[in-house]
Design a protein around this motif. Structure first.
Motif, PDB file in Angstrom:
ATOM      1  N   UNK A  42      -6.037  -7.300   7.256  1.00 18.35           N
ATOM      2  CA  UNK A  42      -5.887  -7.090   5.817  1.00 18.35           C
ATOM      3  C   UNK A  42      -6.114  -5.599   5.558  1.00 18.35           C
ATOM      4  N   UNK A  43      -5.667  -5.133   4.422  1.00 22.22           N
ATOM      5  CA  UNK A  43      -5.845  -3.727   4.080  1.00 22.22           C
ATOM      6  C   UNK A  43      -7.330  -3.365   4.016  1.00 22.22           C
ATOM      7  N   UNK A  44      -8.156  -4.278   3.509  1.00 20.90           N
ATOM      8  CA  UNK A  44      -9.597  -4.023   3.417  1.00 20.90           C
ATOM      9  C   UNK A  44     -10.210  -3.865   4.805  1.00 20.90           C
ATOM     10  N   UNK A  45      -9.855  -4.738   5.739  1.00 19.80           N
ATOM     11  CA  UNK A  45     -10.375  -4.645   7.105  1.00 19.80           C
ATOM     12  C   UNK A  45      -9.887  -3.376   7.796  1.00 19.80           C
ATOM     13  N   UNK A  46      -8.609  -3.082   7.636  1.00 21.63           N
ATOM     14  CA  UNK A  46      -8.040  -1.888   8.268  1.00 21.63           C
ATOM     15  C   UNK A  46      -8.694  -0.623   7.732  1.00 21.63           C
ATOM     16  N   UNK A  47      -8.888  -0.570   6.430  1.00 15.18           N
ATOM     17  CA  UNK A  47      -9.524   0.599   5.813  1.00 15.18           C
ATOM     18  C   UNK A  47     -10.943   0.785   6.344  1.00 15.18           C
ATOM     19  N   UNK A  48     -11.698  -0.292   6.451  1.00 11.43           N
ATOM     20  CA  UNK A  48     -13.071  -0.221   6.955  1.00 11.43           C
ATOM     21  C   UNK A  48     -13.115   0.212   8.422  1.00 11.43           C
ATOM     22  N   UNK A  61      -6.316   4.137   0.792  1.00 10.81           N
ATOM     23  CA  UNK A  61      -6.557   3.188  -0.285  1.00 10.81           C
ATOM     24  C   UNK A  61      -5.675   1.977  -0.043  1.00 10.81           C
ATOM     25  N   UNK A  62      -6.073   0.881  -0.620  1.00 10.67           N
ATOM     26  CA  UNK A  62      -5.324  -0.358  -0.448  1.00 10.67           C
ATOM     27  C   UNK A  62      -4.154  -0.392  -1.405  1.00 10.67           C
ATOM     28  N   UNK A  63      -3.020  -0.861  -0.919  1.00 14.99           N
ATOM     29  CA  UNK A  63      -1.844  -1.005  -1.757  1.00 14.99           C
ATOM     30  C   UNK A  63      -1.913  -2.270  -2.587  1.00 14.99           C
ATOM     31  N   UNK A  64      -0.875  -2.512  -3.345  1.00 14.05           N
ATOM     32  CA  UNK A  64      -0.817  -3.704  -4.190  1.00 14.05           C
ATOM     33  C   UNK A  64      -0.773  -4.974  -3.349  1.00 14.05           C
ATOM     34  N   UNK A  65      -0.192  -4.881  -2.173  1.00 11.48           N
ATOM     35  CA  UNK A  65      -0.104  -6.007  -1.246  1.00 11.48           C
ATOM     36  C   UNK A  65      -1.351  -5.982  -0.356  1.00 11.48           C
ATOM     37  N   UNK A  66      -1.885  -7.130  -0.023  1.00 12.13           N
ATOM     38  CA  UNK A  66      -3.097  -7.207   0.809  1.00 12.13           C
ATOM     39  C   UNK A  66      -2.853  -6.710   2.233  1.00 12.13           C
ATOM     40  N   UNK A  67      -1.599  -6.516   2.614  1.00  8.49           N
ATOM     41  CA  UNK A  67      -1.255  -6.053   3.964  1.00  8.49           C
ATOM     42  C   UNK A  67      -0.641  -4.656   3.931  1.00  8.49           C
ATOM     43  N   UNK A  68      -1.022  -3.842   2.962  1.00  9.92           N
ATOM     44  CA  UNK A  68      -0.462  -2.510   2.807  1.00  9.92           C
ATOM     45  C   UNK A  68      -1.589  -1.495   2.633  1.00  9.92           C
ATOM     46  N   UNK A  69      -1.543  -0.420   3.419  1.00  8.11           N
ATOM     47  CA  UNK A  69      -2.543   0.632   3.336  1.00  8.11           C
ATOM     48  C   UNK A  69      -1.839   1.945   3.015  1.00  8.11           C
ATOM     49  N   UNK A  70      -2.347   2.655   2.018  1.00  9.34           N
ATOM     50  CA  UNK A  70      -1.816   3.959   1.654  1.00  9.34           C
ATOM     51  C   UNK A  70      -2.660   5.026   2.329  1.00  9.34           C
ATOM     52  N   UNK A  71      -2.004   6.028   2.895  1.00  3.08           N
ATOM     53  CA  UNK A  71      -2.706   7.109   3.580  1.00  3.08           C
ATOM     54  C   UNK A  71      -2.180   8.435   3.048  1.00  3.08           C
ATOM     55  N   UNK A  72      -3.093   9.348   2.687  1.00  2.00           N
ATOM     56  CA  UNK A  72      -2.715  10.652   2.163  1.00  2.00           C
ATOM     57  C   UNK A  72      -3.535  11.730   2.844  1.00  2.00           C
ATOM     58  N   UNK A  73      -2.887  12.856   3.101  1.00  5.06           N
ATOM     59  CA  UNK A  73      -3.568  13.998   3.684  1.00  5.06           C
ATOM     60  C   UNK A  73      -2.587  14.943   4.338  1.00  5.06           C
ATOM     61  N   UNK A  74      -3.091  15.887   5.128  1.00  2.00           N
ATOM     62  CA  UNK A  74      -2.211  16.801   5.857  1.00  2.00           C
ATOM     63  C   UNK A  74      -1.330  16.015   6.831  1.00  2.00           C
TER      64      UNK A  74
END
Length: 91
Positions: A42-48, A61-74
């Motif tokens: 899940x996005x929560x598990x992956x983020x942790x 951050x977690x996306x709208x879908x429970x299986x989606x992770x947003x990643x931002x940076x260089x």
């Protein structure tokens, strides 16, 4: 009068497809934003699980879908984060 943010300074992230970043094509320090579809976690598990291994300047951050992770940076750091995420998103 307030000034407008300087886009040339890299304060605005540009969306880049996660597949292109995973291939390592983008190696600059340009600010990018991508969305990664998770297969097993899940996005929560992956983020942790990813949090301790994130390079400096990368945010998730977690996306709208429970299986989606947003990643931002260089760009280079986001590319490394996607590769690490692929290693941990297994059963």
């Amino acid at each position: 009068m307030p000034s407008k943010p300087d886009d040339a300074a890299g304060s605005v992230a540009r969306y880049v497809d996660s597949a292109a970043l995973a291939r390592g094509g983008r190696t600059s320090n340009e600010q990018v934003l991508t969305s990664v579809a998770l297969q097993h976690l899940s996005a929560a598990d992956a983020e942790a699980r990813l949090q301790a291994k994130l390079p400096e300047g990368v945010r998730t951050s977690r996306g709208a879908d429970a299986k989606q992770l947003l990643i931002q940076g260089p760009g280079q750091a986001v590319s490394e984060s996607i590769k690490e995420l692929a290693r941990i998103d297994v059963r």
